[in-house]
Design an enzyme around this catalytic site. Structure first.
Site, PDB file in Angstrom:
ATOM      1  N   GLU A 198       0.827  -1.112  -0.121  1.00 16.39           N
ATOM      2  CA  GLU A 198       0.172  -0.032   0.029  1.00 16.39           C
ATOM      3  C   GLU A 198       0.882   1.184  -0.068  1.00 16.39           C
ATOM      4  O   GLU A 198       1.822   1.168   0.657  1.00 16.39           O
ATOM      5  CB  GLU A 198      -0.791   0.080   1.282  1.00 16.39           C
ATOM      6  CG  GLU A 198      -1.968   1.172   1.060  1.00 16.39           C
ATOM      7  CD  GLU A 198      -2.795   0.819   2.501  1.00 16.39           C
ATOM      8  OE1 GLU A 198      -2.731   0.001   3.184  1.00 16.39           O
ATOM      9  OE2 GLU A 198      -3.602   2.038   2.685  1.00 16.39           O
TER      10      GLU A 198
ATOM     11  N   ARG B  52       4.383 -13.123   9.904  1.00 10.23           N
ATOM     12  CA  ARG B  52       5.256 -11.609   9.676  1.00 10.23           C
ATOM     13  C   ARG B  52       6.916 -11.735  10.315  1.00 10.23           C
ATOM     14  O   ARG B  52       7.051 -12.578  11.254  1.00 10.23           O
ATOM     15  CB  ARG B  52       4.594 -10.411  10.419  1.00 10.23           C
ATOM     16  CG  ARG B  52       3.312 -10.145   9.925  1.00 10.23           C
ATOM     17  CD  ARG B  52       2.953  -9.166  11.134  1.00 10.23           C
ATOM     18  NE  ARG B  52       3.191  -7.970  10.483  1.00 10.23           N
ATOM     19  CZ  ARG B  52       2.417  -7.249   9.449  1.00 10.23           C
ATOM     20  NH1 ARG B  52       1.668  -7.742   8.917  1.00 10.23           N
ATOM     21  NH2 ARG B  52       2.907  -5.755   9.384  1.00 10.23           N
TER      22      ARG B  52
ATOM     23  N   LYS C 198       4.071   0.613   9.882  1.00  6.24           N
ATOM     24  CA  LYS C 198       4.321   1.962   9.291  1.00  6.24           C
ATOM     25  C   LYS C 198       3.564   2.970   9.853  1.00  6.24           C
ATOM     26  O   LYS C 198       4.282   4.230   9.716  1.00  6.24           O
ATOM     27  CB  LYS C 198       3.404   1.580   7.654  1.00  6.24           C
ATOM     28  CG  LYS C 198       4.269   1.121   6.690  1.00  6.24           C
ATOM     29  CD  LYS C 198       3.849   1.253   5.428  1.00  6.24           C
ATOM     30  CE  LYS C 198       3.007   0.120   5.189  1.00  6.24           C
ATOM     31  NZ  LYS C 198       2.347   0.074   3.759  1.00  6.24           N
TER      32      LYS C 198
HETATM   33  P1  ATP Z   1       1.981  -1.990   8.049  1.00  6.50           P
HETATM   34  O1  ATP Z   1       1.077  -2.956   9.084  1.00  6.50           O
HETATM   35  O2  ATP Z   1       3.234  -1.927   8.721  1.00  6.50           O
HETATM   36  O3  ATP Z   1       1.211  -0.900   7.363  1.00  6.50           O
HETATM   37  P2  ATP Z   1       1.086  -3.653   5.910  1.00  6.50           P
HETATM   38  O4  ATP Z   1       1.224  -4.981   5.848  1.00  6.50           O
HETATM   39  O5  ATP Z   1      -0.175  -2.881   5.626  1.00  6.50           O
HETATM   40  O6  ATP Z   1       2.244  -3.085   6.831  1.00  6.50           O
HETATM   41  P3  ATP Z   1       1.412  -3.535   3.038  1.00  6.50           P
HETATM   42  O7  ATP Z   1       2.049  -2.188   2.294  1.00  6.50           O
HETATM   43  O8  ATP Z   1       0.128  -3.675   3.008  1.00  6.50           O
HETATM   44  O9  ATP Z   1       2.003  -3.047   4.786  1.00  6.50           O
HETATM   45  O10 ATP Z   1       2.283  -4.871   2.857  1.00  6.50           O
HETATM   46  C1  ATP Z   1       2.588  -5.363   1.695  1.00  6.50           C
HETATM   47  C2  ATP Z   1       2.936  -6.796   1.781  1.00  6.50           C
HETATM   48  O11 ATP Z   1       4.204  -6.930   2.466  1.00  6.50           O
HETATM   49  C3  ATP Z   1       1.821  -7.367   2.186  1.00  6.50           C
HETATM   50  O12 ATP Z   1       1.724  -8.837   1.560  1.00  6.50           O
HETATM   51  C4  ATP Z   1       2.225  -7.629   3.581  1.00  6.50           C
HETATM   52  O13 ATP Z   1       1.657  -8.939   4.120  1.00  6.50           O
HETATM   53  C5  ATP Z   1       3.843  -7.764   3.597  1.00  6.50           C
HETATM   54  N1  ATP Z   1       4.374  -7.555   5.007  1.00  6.50           N
HETATM   55  C6  ATP Z   1       4.202  -6.342   5.632  1.00  6.50           C
HETATM   56  N2  ATP Z   1       4.780  -6.245   6.583  1.00  6.50           N
HETATM   57  C7  ATP Z   1       5.407  -7.636   6.904  1.00  6.50           C
HETATM   58  C8  ATP Z   1       6.309  -8.091   7.856  1.00  6.50           C
HETATM   59  N3  ATP Z   1       6.700  -7.598   8.993  1.00  6.50           N
HETATM   60  N4  ATP Z   1       6.741  -9.377   7.406  1.00  6.50           N
HETATM   61  C9  ATP Z   1       6.527  -9.811   6.382  1.00  6.50           C
HETATM   62  N5  ATP Z   1       5.981  -9.324   5.572  1.00  6.50           N
HETATM   63  C10 ATP Z   1       5.263  -8.141   5.736  1.00  6.50           C
HETATM   64 MG    MG Z   2      -1.675  -3.674   4.313  1.00  5.49          MG
END
Ligand code: ATP
Ligand code: MG
Length: 557
Positions: free
Chosen positions: A40, A264, A274
């Site tokens: 995102e 994760r 984030k």
């Molecule tokens: P945040 O919770 O920090 O906002 P998010 O999961 O919403 O992170 P996205 O931009 O939606 O962030 O993530 C893109 C991809 O990266 C998704 O498939 C998500 O599952 C993966 N991802 C995000 N954080 C992690 C993590 N700590 N470990 C592994 N994969 C991750």
């Molecule tokens: Mg997300």
């Protein structure tokens, strides 16, 4: 007769995703592998994303497939092209290239058409309830929800209202589109999930074309399906969404993508949300997204972590189905492995004491040719000037030294790296009793090339005072004082755990060749650590960031 075991193959170690993919390929369920990385664009990528990137791109590479980059941009108020650009830069830096660059917003028209299709099939309705009423009506895990009073509107009415929503007739929050599934469903996700909400907001790509935006659950699976993603890999918290993901695909009768979940990445002494990282930036707890203390990819890049070290780390931590808190020391170990092989070496004195060689010919400068990397003795060299007035590190001298102290001490000898053996004859102190100068003599017969080999126990680094370049060192430490930042009590603010000593600035003195280094990666300050030149450097002030210390007792299992 004895059985011949030589043909029995060792079972190959596959992670669970590789097992699934190999089975799907073997059974002909899929012809080739198609994955996607779906960030995102509401922040910068962090080390957790690196794991996801390595898994998604890595699996496609391993099985001859492809990976799309898809921006999940359904939330216009939080998203920005600044983030899109940084995400692309970071993925490329990590060493991966995508097949297509797509945006969920590319599919807004198709998603809208599918929503009308669902309305026409009696599978969606416009709800006028407020957000609170809707969430109250959902019930709870052990209490069924109640149906909305608007649930049984006619197809015609729903279609008209939905078109009016799209046309901008209503204000934010006035109406939503919901799927009509089952308000008593044991999986709460199925209790008439939201498909569209009204948001009069400018979108970074579609501008003002839309004032209704699709929800995550209604978007993600369909986007995967449109792109014929075979294996849609995401983190564990999405496992409760999977049945709904499948339901939309089945209901719309479209390409059957499948979702798989892995754990994760969590790392000690840092955090990877984030939202919290954004707060650290906005409230100036750090200098920006690329502050070298941040777990962002641009942060660790500025810190001097090589992309190859990150890939090595992701390979080592593997793919698991259980949440894991990884030791940040494993990442630092990978960084050292990579830099030890590739970094140029230079001598830098951080806390100087003056050394005067009383038998050195005044004004004489001798230039030594020293290897840039001792692992390649035949490789490139740098020229290091030697004179009668030098600086050594305070830690390499001890007045009342114990027997096992092999560096410089009164009446003791030490080799100045790449050059002569010197002997300390006199210790000069100031009025407070601090050591300010060591009067020494050098032994000309110990020249490393033309002299005789004589061994002493200690070798220390040094710089010539006349040639020394002052540099600013930014010494970084852990961002937080708590190892497991996910376990801090709910009534405490994570910012209370910021490490007040995460940045210590000092001045150091470098051999002149350091300033000319063009390697573009972190260099090794001999005997101390890895450092990388920072973008804040100017002609007047050269700044180096500490990447990591040279040694650590840590060993990976
Ligand atoms: P945040 O919770 O920090 O906002 P998010 O999961 O919403 O992170 P996205 O931009 O939606 O962030 O993530 C893109 C991809 O990266 C998704 O498939 C998500 O599952 C993966 N991802 C995000 N954080 C992690 C993590 N700590 N470990 C592994 N994969 C991750
Ligand atoms: Mg997300």
């Amino acid at each position: 007769m004895e059985e011949n075991n030589s043909n029995i193959q060792e079972p190959r170690k596959l992670n669970f995703l590789e097992e699934i993919i190999e089975a799907d390929l073997a059974e002909g369920k899929v012809d080739s592998v198609m994955t996607r990385f779906p960030p995102e664009p509401n922040g910068y990528l962090h080390l957790g994303h690196a794991k996801s990137i390595c898994i998604n791109f890595g699996l496609a590479q391993k099985y001859g497939g492809k990976t799309n980059l898809r921006f999940d941009d359904t939330n216009p108020t939080k998203e920005d092209t600044e983030y899109v650009d940084s995400i692309k830069e970071d993925i490329k830096w990590l060493g991966f290239d995508w097949e297509n660059e797509f945006y969920a917003s590319d599919y807004f028209d198709q998603l809208y058409d599918w929503a009308e299709q669902m309305i026409k099939e009696g599978l969606a309705y416009v709800d006028d309830q407020t957000q609170e009423e809707i969430s109250k009506g959902r019930g709870s895990v052990d209490k069924p929800g109640v149906e909305s009073p608007y649930r049984n509107r006619s197809v015609e009415e729903n279609l008209q209202l939905f078109r009016d929503m799209k046309a901008g007739k209503y204000a934010d929050g006035e109406k939503v589109l919901r799927a009509k599934i089952d308000m008593a469903h044991p999986n709460m996700m199925f209790r008439d999930p939201l498909l569209y909400r009204i948001k009069h907001a400018n979108h970074h790509r579609t501008g003002d074309k839309w004032c209704i935006y699709p929800m995550y659950d209604y978007t993600h699976g369909q986007c995967d399906s449109i792109e014929h993603i075979t294996h849609s890999i995401c983190t564990l918290e999405f496992d409760v969404h999977r049945p709904l993901y499948d339901w939309f695909i089945k209901t719309l009768r479209i390409y059957p993508s499948h979702q798989y979940e892995f754990a994760r990445l969590n790392l000690t002494y840092t955090l990877m949300s984030k939202r919290k990282l954004l707060e650290l930036v906005q409230k100036n707890y750090v200098s920006g997204w690329d502050d070298p203390r941040m777990p962002t990819l641009c942060g660790v890049r500025r810190r001097g972590y090589p992309a190859a070290a990150l890939r090595m780390f992701c390979e080592k931590i593997g793919v698991s189905k259980r949440d894991q808190l990884m030791d940040i020391q494993l990442l630092e170990w990978c960084v050292r492995q990579e830099l030890n092989a590739k970094s140029n070496r230079y001598m830098v004195v951080q806390d100087p004491i003056k050394v005067t060689l009383t038998n050195w010919e005044p004004g004489k400068v001798e230039w030594f040719d020293c290897p840039l990397n001792p692992a390649e003795p035949e490789g490139a060299t740098r020229k290091v000037p030697f004179t009668g007035e030098l600086l050594i590190d305070r830690a390499d001298f001890m007045e009342d030294a114990p027997k096992k102290f092999f560096r410089l001490k009164p009446d003791g000898e030490v080799r100045l790296k790449y050059t002569y053996i010197i002997k300390c004859n006199e210790v000069i102190k100031d009025a407070e009793g601090n050591v300010v100068e060591l009067k020494c003599t050098y032994d000309p017969s110990t020249h490393p090339v033309t002299g005789e080999w004589r061994s002493v126990k200690g070798t220390i680094h040094w710089v010539s005072t006349e040639h020394a370049k002052p540099i600013e060192l930014r010494n970084y430490d852990r961002l937080f004082t708590e190892a497991d930042m996910n376990s801090i009590p709910a009534d405490r603010d994570y910012k209370e755990f910021l490490n007040p000593e995460s940045l210590v600035v000092s001045t150091a003195y470098a051999e002149p060749a350091l300033i000319e280094d063009k390697s573009g990666i972190a260099v090794q300050f001999e005997r101390t650590g890895y450092y990388i030149i920072d973008k804040d450097s100017t002609a007047e002030k050269v700044v180096f960031n500490k990447t990591t210390s040279l040694k650590d007792s840590y060993r990976p299992e």
